[in-house]
Design an enzyme around this catalytic site. Structure first.
Site, mmCIF file in Angstrom:
data_model
loop_
_atom_site.group_PDB
_atom_site.id
_atom_site.type_symbol
_atom_site.label_atom_id
_atom_site.label_comp_id
_atom_site.label_asym_id
_atom_site.label_seq_id
_atom_site.Cartn_x
_atom_site.Cartn_y
_atom_site.Cartn_z
ATOM 1 N N GLY A 11 -1.557 -11.738 -12.990
ATOM 2 C CA GLY A 11 -2.208 -12.624 -12.319
ATOM 3 C C GLY A 11 -3.760 -12.685 -12.902
ATOM 4 O O GLY A 11 -3.823 -12.360 -14.087
ATOM 5 N N GLY A 14 -4.795 -8.912 -13.647
ATOM 6 C CA GLY A 14 -4.039 -8.223 -14.889
ATOM 7 C C GLY A 14 -4.259 -9.042 -16.163
ATOM 8 O O GLY A 14 -4.398 -8.283 -17.155
ATOM 9 N N ARG A 88 -4.672 -7.716 8.777
ATOM 10 C CA ARG A 88 -5.001 -6.927 7.526
ATOM 11 C C ARG A 88 -3.913 -5.778 7.439
ATOM 12 O O ARG A 88 -3.715 -5.408 6.137
ATOM 13 C CB ARG A 88 -6.423 -6.165 8.151
ATOM 14 C CG ARG A 88 -6.846 -5.539 7.045
ATOM 15 C CD ARG A 88 -8.348 -5.278 7.442
ATOM 16 N NE ARG A 88 -8.156 -4.097 8.416
ATOM 17 C CZ ARG A 88 -9.020 -3.056 8.568
ATOM 18 N NH1 ARG A 88 -10.110 -2.829 7.668
ATOM 19 N NH2 ARG A 88 -8.748 -2.154 9.364
ATOM 20 N N THR A 119 -4.752 -2.819 -6.988
ATOM 21 C CA THR A 119 -4.614 -3.516 -5.688
ATOM 22 C C THR A 119 -5.261 -3.143 -4.820
ATOM 23 O O THR A 119 -5.533 -2.041 -4.273
ATOM 24 C CB THR A 119 -2.937 -3.446 -5.637
ATOM 25 O OG1 THR A 119 -2.302 -3.648 -6.950
ATOM 26 C CG2 THR A 119 -2.455 -4.283 -4.666
ATOM 27 N N ASN A 120 -5.502 -4.194 -3.895
ATOM 28 C CA ASN A 120 -6.249 -4.189 -2.742
ATOM 29 C C ASN A 120 -5.429 -3.979 -1.481
ATOM 30 O O ASN A 120 -4.325 -4.519 -1.425
ATOM 31 C CB ASN A 120 -7.294 -5.206 -2.373
ATOM 32 C CG ASN A 120 -8.562 -4.815 -3.028
ATOM 33 O OD1 ASN A 120 -9.197 -3.828 -2.811
ATOM 34 N ND2 ASN A 120 -9.246 -5.916 -3.547
ATOM 35 N N ARG A 151 -22.237 -4.886 -9.532
ATOM 36 C CA ARG A 151 -22.749 -5.851 -8.568
ATOM 37 C C ARG A 151 -24.085 -5.207 -8.202
ATOM 38 O O ARG A 151 -25.072 -6.317 -8.133
ATOM 39 C CB ARG A 151 -21.916 -6.164 -7.122
ATOM 40 C CG ARG A 151 -20.655 -6.901 -7.703
ATOM 41 C CD ARG A 151 -19.422 -7.118 -6.660
ATOM 42 N NE ARG A 151 -18.540 -8.191 -6.849
ATOM 43 C CZ ARG A 151 -17.342 -7.947 -6.499
ATOM 44 N NH1 ARG A 151 -16.952 -7.132 -5.615
ATOM 45 N NH2 ARG A 151 -16.476 -8.704 -6.901
ATOM 46 N N HIS A 175 -13.795 1.082 -0.872
ATOM 47 C CA HIS A 175 -14.230 -0.122 -1.240
ATOM 48 C C HIS A 175 -14.003 -1.223 -0.083
ATOM 49 O O HIS A 175 -13.303 -2.112 -0.194
ATOM 50 C CB HIS A 175 -13.139 -0.654 -2.312
ATOM 51 C CG HIS A 175 -13.477 -1.777 -3.305
ATOM 52 N ND1 HIS A 175 -14.574 -2.257 -3.704
ATOM 53 C CD2 HIS A 175 -12.500 -2.870 -3.260
ATOM 54 C CE1 HIS A 175 -14.627 -3.380 -4.133
ATOM 55 N NE2 HIS A 175 -13.141 -3.728 -4.150
HETATM 56 N N1 APR Z 1 5.834 -6.433 -9.466
HETATM 57 C C1 APR Z 1 4.918 -6.849 -10.498
HETATM 58 N N2 APR Z 1 4.184 -7.929 -10.191
HETATM 59 C C2 APR Z 1 4.137 -8.501 -8.970
HETATM 60 C C3 APR Z 1 4.938 -7.952 -7.994
HETATM 61 C C4 APR Z 1 5.634 -6.869 -8.212
HETATM 62 N N3 APR Z 1 6.601 -6.195 -7.380
HETATM 63 N N4 APR Z 1 4.503 -8.550 -6.909
HETATM 64 C C5 APR Z 1 3.425 -9.304 -7.024
HETATM 65 N N5 APR Z 1 3.203 -9.345 -8.379
HETATM 66 C C6 APR Z 1 2.232 -9.893 -9.197
HETATM 67 C C7 APR Z 1 2.276 -11.401 -8.716
HETATM 68 O O1 APR Z 1 3.339 -12.346 -9.448
HETATM 69 C C8 APR Z 1 1.019 -11.907 -9.588
HETATM 70 O O2 APR Z 1 1.170 -12.544 -10.679
HETATM 71 O O3 APR Z 1 0.953 -9.797 -9.196
HETATM 72 C C9 APR Z 1 0.065 -10.807 -9.615
HETATM 73 C C10 APR Z 1 -1.125 -10.915 -8.630
HETATM 74 O O4 APR Z 1 -1.914 -11.733 -9.281
HETATM 75 P P1 APR Z 1 -2.915 -12.493 -8.374
HETATM 76 O O5 APR Z 1 -2.291 -13.180 -7.306
HETATM 77 O O6 APR Z 1 -3.740 -13.487 -9.273
HETATM 78 O O7 APR Z 1 -4.048 -11.755 -7.748
HETATM 79 P P2 APR Z 1 -5.299 -10.994 -8.642
HETATM 80 O O8 APR Z 1 -6.644 -11.852 -8.447
HETATM 81 O O9 APR Z 1 -5.011 -10.817 -9.907
HETATM 82 O O10 APR Z 1 -5.662 -9.549 -7.874
HETATM 83 C C11 APR Z 1 -4.458 -8.551 -8.059
HETATM 84 O O11 APR Z 1 -6.226 -6.895 -7.720
HETATM 85 O O12 APR Z 1 -8.401 -6.988 -7.212
HETATM 86 C C12 APR Z 1 -7.164 -6.877 -6.691
HETATM 87 O O13 APR Z 1 -7.450 -7.893 -4.434
HETATM 88 C C13 APR Z 1 -6.990 -8.069 -5.648
HETATM 89 O O14 APR Z 1 -4.936 -6.828 -4.742
HETATM 90 C C14 APR Z 1 -5.407 -8.018 -5.555
HETATM 91 C C15 APR Z 1 -5.005 -7.537 -7.147
#
Ligand code: APR
Length: 315
Positions: A11, A14, A88, A119-120, A151, A175
């Site tokens: 996402g 990543g 939450r 991840t959060n 920040r 955090h």
């Molecule tokens: N295995 C692999 N990837 C997964 C899985 C899994 N089981 N479940 C979800 N994903 C992927 C989703 O398909 C998505 O592409 O994780 C990705 C998350 O991406 P976004 O929704 O764009 O979130 P992002 O902004 O990248 O944040 C990811 O980091 O900073 C933290 O709070 C934020 O918890 C969040 C994480």
């Protein structure tokens, strides 16, 4: 030989992290996600930037972990964002299940890797990844403190109209809104900021730092921050791969340090080839210690919810 880094979750956080690491040039990157073709598409797009950027680093995308085998370092960003109507605790348990399954695969294919969890809710997820992996604590830690201090440093540098580079800061704790920016250890060009700024202004910047994630979410409307988070993750990756021995605030499993036992929270650590090589302990004032304990108690609440869910089979 180039190092191998896997980023799980293709996402915003990543993919941007994978891009930044590829651009460093000294690590091959594997991007893994559950969404079919997404990591392959993003990976190929980044690879095709190689000739222009002059980077020979390989980057591939995959829906399985085979390609990630024998990674030196794995960054876990997989998860879902909080949706309307979701509590939450719902978010906590959903991301707990995701990070547990991801960690099991990571451990299976890269038993000797170092894991950086992102991840959060961050501290609880680091705790989950640490417990699920069975790795020693030096090989599992989380990214939050560098982002929080970045920040704080940004706001201070803007306020003083000085170079961002010259502002150093330290943030302890979880955090969350109750993170603990240590004003005493915050300097511009080595000068404590209390010499340079009024106390009310500092309070205001501390508040803005605490709410820094929310400020970005409110502006983006959809999704959360990823440019600064991915820069922070990349700094940690670089510290490990280049054995830099940097002192950086990271979320790590404490075993009595700072009076906290059996819990992952943010403290200054030394990052090098061995991962989290040392926890740096500093003396705190009574007020700072109380703030850190308060922050740790919030993390403990989430960890208790996770442990209960695992215990009663809903995890
Ligand atoms: N295995 C692999 N990837 C997964 C899985 C899994 N089981 N479940 C979800 N994903 C992927 C989703 O398909 C998505 O592409 O994780 C990705 C998350 O991406 P976004 O929704 O764009 O979130 P992002 O902004 O990248 O944040 C990811 O980091 O900073 C933290 O709070 C934020 O918890 C969040 C994480």
């Amino acid at each position: 030989m180039r190092s191998k880094v896997t980023v799980v979750g293709a996402g915003n956080v990543g993919a941007t992290t994978a891009l930044r690491i590829q651009q460093l040039g000294y690590a091959d990157v594997v991007l893994v996600d559950v969404v079919e073709d997404l990591p392959q598409g993003k990976g190929l797009d980044m690879l095709e930037a190689g000739p222009v950027l002059g980077s020979d680093a390989r980057i591939t995308g995959s829906n399985s972990y085979q390609e990630s085998a024998d990674s030196d370092l794995v960054v876990i960003t997989a998860g879902i964002a909080r949706r309307p109507g979701m509590s939450r605790d719902d978010l906590l348990l959903t991301n707990m299940r995701i990070t547990s399954s991801v960690t099991e695969e990571v451990v299976k294919y890269s038993p000797n890797c170092i894991i950086i969890a992102v991840t959060n809710p961050l501290d609880a997820m680091v705790q989950n990844v640490y417990e699920t992996s069975g790795f020693p604590r030096n090989r599992v830690f989380g990214m939050a403190g560098i982002l929080d201090t970045a920040r704080f440093r940004t706001f201070i540098a803007q306020e003083l109209n000085v170079s961002f580079e010259d502002v150093q800061a330290l943030v302890l704790g979880g955090h969350g809104d109750d993170m603990v920016p240590l004003v005493r250890y915050t300097t511009a060009g080595g000068i404590p900021i209390r010499e340079l700024m009024a106390e009310e202004k500092i309070d205001q910047l501390v508040r803005r730092t605490r709410e820094g994630g929310g400020e970005i979410v409110a502006l983006l409307k959809e999704g959360s921050a990823y440019y600064a988070p991915s820069a922070a993750i990349t700094q940690m990756v670089e510290a490990v791969l280049l054995d830099k021995k940097r002192i950086l605030p990271c979320c790590t499993y404490l075993e009595g340090e700072y009076g906290i036992n059996g819990l992952c929270v943010g403290v200054p650590v030394k990052l090098g080839a061995g991962g989290m090589e040392q926890i740096i302990q500093i003396r705190l004032t009574d007020e700072e210690r109380a703030a850190l304990n308060h922050s740790a108690a919030s993390v403990q609440e989430l960890v208790d919810v996770m442990h209960r869910a695992k215990g009663d089979g809903t995890g």
